[in-house]
Structure formats: structure tokens, C-alpha cells
Design an enzyme around this catalytic site. Structure first.
Site, mmCIF file in Angstrom:
data_model
loop_
_atom_site.group_PDB
_atom_site.id
_atom_site.type_symbol
_atom_site.label_atom_id
_atom_site.label_comp_id
_atom_site.label_asym_id
_atom_site.label_seq_id
_atom_site.Cartn_x
_atom_site.Cartn_y
_atom_site.Cartn_z
ATOM 1 C CE1 TYR A 130 35.614 -5.320 -0.840
ATOM 2 C CE2 TYR A 130 33.674 -4.113 -1.592
ATOM 3 C CZ TYR A 130 34.830 -4.185 -0.817
ATOM 4 O OH TYR A 130 35.183 -3.134 -0.031
ATOM 5 C CE LYS B 194 2.028 3.833 5.093
ATOM 6 N NZ LYS B 194 2.124 2.537 5.678
ATOM 7 N NE ARG C 155 -1.529 -2.614 9.078
ATOM 8 C CZ ARG C 155 -1.105 -1.957 7.998
ATOM 9 N NH1 ARG C 155 0.057 -2.265 7.445
ATOM 10 N NH2 ARG C 155 -1.821 -0.988 7.456
ATOM 11 C CG MET D 43 28.676 1.018 2.257
ATOM 12 S SD MET D 43 29.548 1.187 3.812
ATOM 13 C CE MET D 43 29.502 -0.453 4.461
HETATM 14 C C1 LIG Z 1 -3.663 2.345 6.261
HETATM 15 C C2 LIG Z 1 -3.005 2.701 4.963
HETATM 16 N N1 LIG Z 1 -3.692 3.415 4.067
HETATM 17 C C3 LIG Z 1 -3.142 3.774 2.877
HETATM 18 C C4 LIG Z 1 -1.852 3.405 2.550
HETATM 19 C C5 LIG Z 1 -1.288 3.818 1.208
HETATM 20 O O1 LIG Z 1 -0.973 2.690 0.449
HETATM 21 P P1 LIG Z 1 -0.494 2.833 -1.069
HETATM 22 O O2 LIG Z 1 0.861 3.414 -1.055
HETATM 23 O O3 LIG Z 1 -0.529 1.450 -1.602
HETATM 24 O O4 LIG Z 1 -1.482 3.733 -1.722
HETATM 25 C C6 LIG Z 1 -1.114 2.664 3.458
HETATM 26 C C7 LIG Z 1 0.255 2.246 3.111
HETATM 27 O O5 LIG Z 1 0.772 1.232 3.395
HETATM 28 C C8 LIG Z 1 -1.703 2.291 4.698
HETATM 29 O O6 LIG Z 1 -1.036 1.571 5.604
#
Ligand SMILES: Cc1ncc(COP(=O)(O)O)c(C=O)c1O
Length: 384
Positions: A273, A38, A136, A322
Site C-alpha cells: 500500500y 496481569k 491513581r 493487516m
Molecule cells: C501496581 C503495580 N505493581 C507492579 C507492576 C509491575 O510493573 P513492572 O512490569 O514494571 O514490573 C505494575 C505494572 O504496571 C503495577 O501496576
């Protein structure tokens, strides 16, 4: 086309992912890996990381959203993809079109998906998300009657194929007694819900609960899948956090930038800066073309952080700007415009970790990685 290695860039050792996958497999045994890619694989390239994971035998991927899933499909990833987060009802048709698996954020949500599937004479593939304490998303499970009925109802909706069940750990990184008890309780709740489903003749599907720290600290759970993100990148959230196991991971990310100018300052002259660095003696300064707009946290200004210039440790001085920052290179001979400075990576026997960047920036590696900005090219690691 611009030459990529010219201003500031990341180099990613996608080959090391296979090694890191093996290290995870040593811990979890027969449990298979769902590679979490992700947020563009935490900024390191979702499709590239997924392909490297595929080459290491991974056949299941987790993303946070529909657009991330579609990016994987468009990049040629045809394996299973679970969307861990929320997909809005107006996009439900895309779940089917792209052969995706959606997680159930609640029973109400499951009913909406079911109604959509019925209306379109199709089936939607899902994993039941069980909320065992993260609060969550997910169908809350506590061992009272009502919670189980909700879970059971989700499993028996006629137009959903519930192919798996999962939950998530909020404190698997903490080996303190209270956190251990909390995590153990989550595992018990998860197992209990699954056994109750089985007792009612319902197949729960594949089970998964371990994120990276879940793998490191609760490695023997024996579920069908685990869900590492950081671990295949060869890091944890924070290397100062104690863990139960001793894996041998290879960090896959290095960060470099070029020197744009070298000049001498006289005593009393200042840098950047705020004029927070004032030369006490004749000082050779290299200006480097990387700044906070590339993802180098501004909190690293004026705190003595070291980087590698031609293999030698040197201090970053003055405020990070920056697009640029300055380094005291008084002790480095022959440093010149175009030389490569290493901010994260290994050179000449020195290892500069992302962990130290995160610690100084008062955050965790997850955030440091995802804050590397779009203008930083993500390139294959070069041999040096
Ligand atoms: C539902 C879920 N599973 C697995 C992971 C993977 O986590 P990690 O990078 O700590 O392995 C995440 C990441 O935040 C997550 O939200």
C-alpha cells in the site's frame, strides 16, 4: 486442530523464567516475589507464566482484575492472589468465593467492602493501597493528621482483614535527581505511615512497593515483597533507559512467521500500500504472513527494520499490511515458501530485541507485549 507453527506465532521460553527469578532474587535478597501476571502476563500467558513462577518458588501473584484472578484459579493456581485494581461492589462475593485479596482503592471503597462483609457475615482480605504520589488509586498519605486517620480507619474496619500495605512508583525508572528525590520521598512517606500504624499497635501486614525499575534502582528496601512483571520476562520497559544494577536476564519471547511467497521485482516496481518501496534494481521479495493485526506495529513500515531470514539479516520493505509484510531477501540464497522468519529472538548470533520494535513504534515494551493479538498462538519455545 490446526498445526500451530504455520502462519505467525510467539514462542515463549517459560524455563527461562526461573533464571530471571534468580536474577531478581540476587538483587532483592530476602524480599519475596509477588509475580505480576496481569493482562494475561502482559500477553505471554497468565497461567503458564504463573506456573513457571511457581516452579521457581513464587507463591504470590498480582493481577489487575477479578476476571484475571478467576482465570488463575481456574488454571489451578491456588496461591495468594492480590487484585491490584478495582472490583465493582456487585462482584464482592466473588472475592470471598475465590479466596482473593482485594486492594483498597480508597477509604470509601474500604467501607463498602466492610459493609458487604458485615451483611454476609464474612471477612474480606485486603491490602491497603497507599497513594504516595502516583495519584491513581489508594488512600492518599501525606504526613498530616487527616490522611493518617483515614488509613487507620481502614485498618480498624471490623470486617476487613488488612494483611498488607503497598504503594507504587511512577518514576523509579528515571535516575535523574528530581525523580530520585520524588521516589525517595515516596519511600519515606510509606515508611512513616507504616511506623505510625505500628506505634498505634496496628500490624501493617506485608509491605511492597517495588515494580521492575524499583527492583533495579532501589533494590535494598527490604520489604516483605516486591512486584516484578517485566523482569521475569527478561526485559525492561526500554533497554535504552540506564539502570543502577547489571542483571543478566534472558528474554522469554520470540516472534516468528512463515514465508508465503518469494518473487523477483524489476527496477521501478513497488511493494505494498502507498507504493513506498520502489525497487532500484532486480530485488527478491519474500511475503511473510504476519501483520499489524498480529501486533507487529505498522510504525515499523519503511524504516529499515531488520528481521532474520534463514539466519541472515534482511530489511522489511513497504507498508506493513493487516496480515502480511514484505522483506527484501535479495541476498538470501534458497529462501522459499514455508521458511521461518524471526522478528524477535536470537538466531545465528544475531539478537533481535523487542526493545527495538518498541522504540520504532514509539512506545515501551509493556505496550508492545500486550498488543500481540489473540490470533497469535503462544507456544513453548522450540529448540532450533
Ligand atoms: C501496581 C503495580 N505493581 C507492579 C507492576 C509491575 O510493573 P513492572 O512490569 O514494571 O514490573 C505494575 C505494572 O504496571 C503495577 O501496576
Amino acid at each position: 486442530m490446526l498445526t500451530p507453527y504455520t502462519r505467525a506465532w510467539c514462542e515463549i521460553d517459560y524455563n527461562a523464567i526461573a533464571h530471571n527469578v534468580k536474577e531478581v532474587e540476587k538483587l532483592v535478597g530476602d524480599t519475596k516475589i509477588m509475580g505480576i501476571v496481569k493482562a494475561n502476563a502482559y500477553g505471554l500467558g497468565a497461567v503458564q507464566c504463573a506456573k513457571a513462577l511457581q516452579a521457581a518458588g513464587v507463591r504470590f501473584f498480582g493481577v489487575s482484575s477479578l476476571d484475571e484472578a478467576i482465570e488463575l484459579r481456574s488454571g489451578g493456581i491456588h496461591d495468594e492472589i492480590l487484585i491490584l485494581g478495582y472490583t465493582p461492589p456487585k462482584n464482592f462475593d466473588q472475592l470471598v468465593a475465590y479466596h482473593l485479596i482485594q486492594s483498597l482503592v480508597s477509604l470509601d471503597y474500604a467501607k463498602k467492602l466492610d459493609a458487604f462483609a458485615k451483611e454476609h457475615n464474612t471477612k474480606v482480605r485486603v491490602h491497603a493501597k497507599l497513594d504516595t504520589g502516583m495519584n491513581r488509586t489508594g488512600i492518599v498519605y501525606q504526613p498530616d493528621h487527616q490522611c493518617f486517620e483515614e488509613l487507620k480507619e481502614a485498618y480498624t474496619l471490623p470486617n476487613l482483614c488488612v494483611e498488607g500495605i503497598f504503594s507504587h512508583f511512577p518514576v523509579s525508572d528515571d535516575l535523574g535527581e528530581e525523580s530520585r528525590q520524588f521516589t525517595q520521598k515516596q519511600i519515606e512517606l510509606f515508611d512513616e505511615a507504616i511506623n505510625r500504624l505500628k506505634n498505634e499497635g496496628i500490624d501493617p501486614g506485608v509491605r511492597h512497593i517495588q515494580n521492575s525499575y524499583g527492583i533495579l534502582n532501589y533494590k535494598d528496601l527490604g520489604y516483605e515483597y516486591c512486584r516484578p512483571g517485566l523482569l521475569y520476562m527478561g526485559v525492561t520497559s526500554d533497554d535504552a533507559i540506564e539502570i543502577e544494577s547489571e542483571p543478566d536476564f534472558i528474554p522469554i519471547l520470540s516472534i516468528y512467521a512463515n514465508v508465503s511467497l518469494v518473487k523477483w521485482l524489476k527496477p521501478g516496481e513497488s511493494v505494498s500500500y502507498g507504493r513506498h518501496f520502489i525497487a532500484q534494481k532486480d530485488t527478491k521479495i519474500a511475503t511473510v504472513s504476519i501483520g499489524y493485526a498480529d501486533g507487529l506495529p505498522r510504525l515499523l513500515s519503511n524504516c529499515g527494520v531488520q528481521v532474520l531470514v534463514n539466519g541472515q539479516l534482511c530489511e522489511l520493505v513497504g507498508n506493513i499490511c493487516m496480515d502480511q509484510c514484505m522483506i527484501d531477501v535479495s541476498d538470501v540464497e534458497n529462501v522459499k515458501e514455508g521458511d521461518v522468519v524471526c522478528f524477535v529472538g536470537e538466531e545465528n548470533g544475531h539478537r533481535l530485541t523487542i526493545d527495538r520494535v518498541s522504540r520504532l513504534a514509539k512506545t515501551i515494551n509493556n505496550e508492545t507485549l500486550t498488543r500481540i493479538t489473540a490470533r497469535m498462538p503462544r507456544l513453548e519455545k522450540r529448540k532450533r
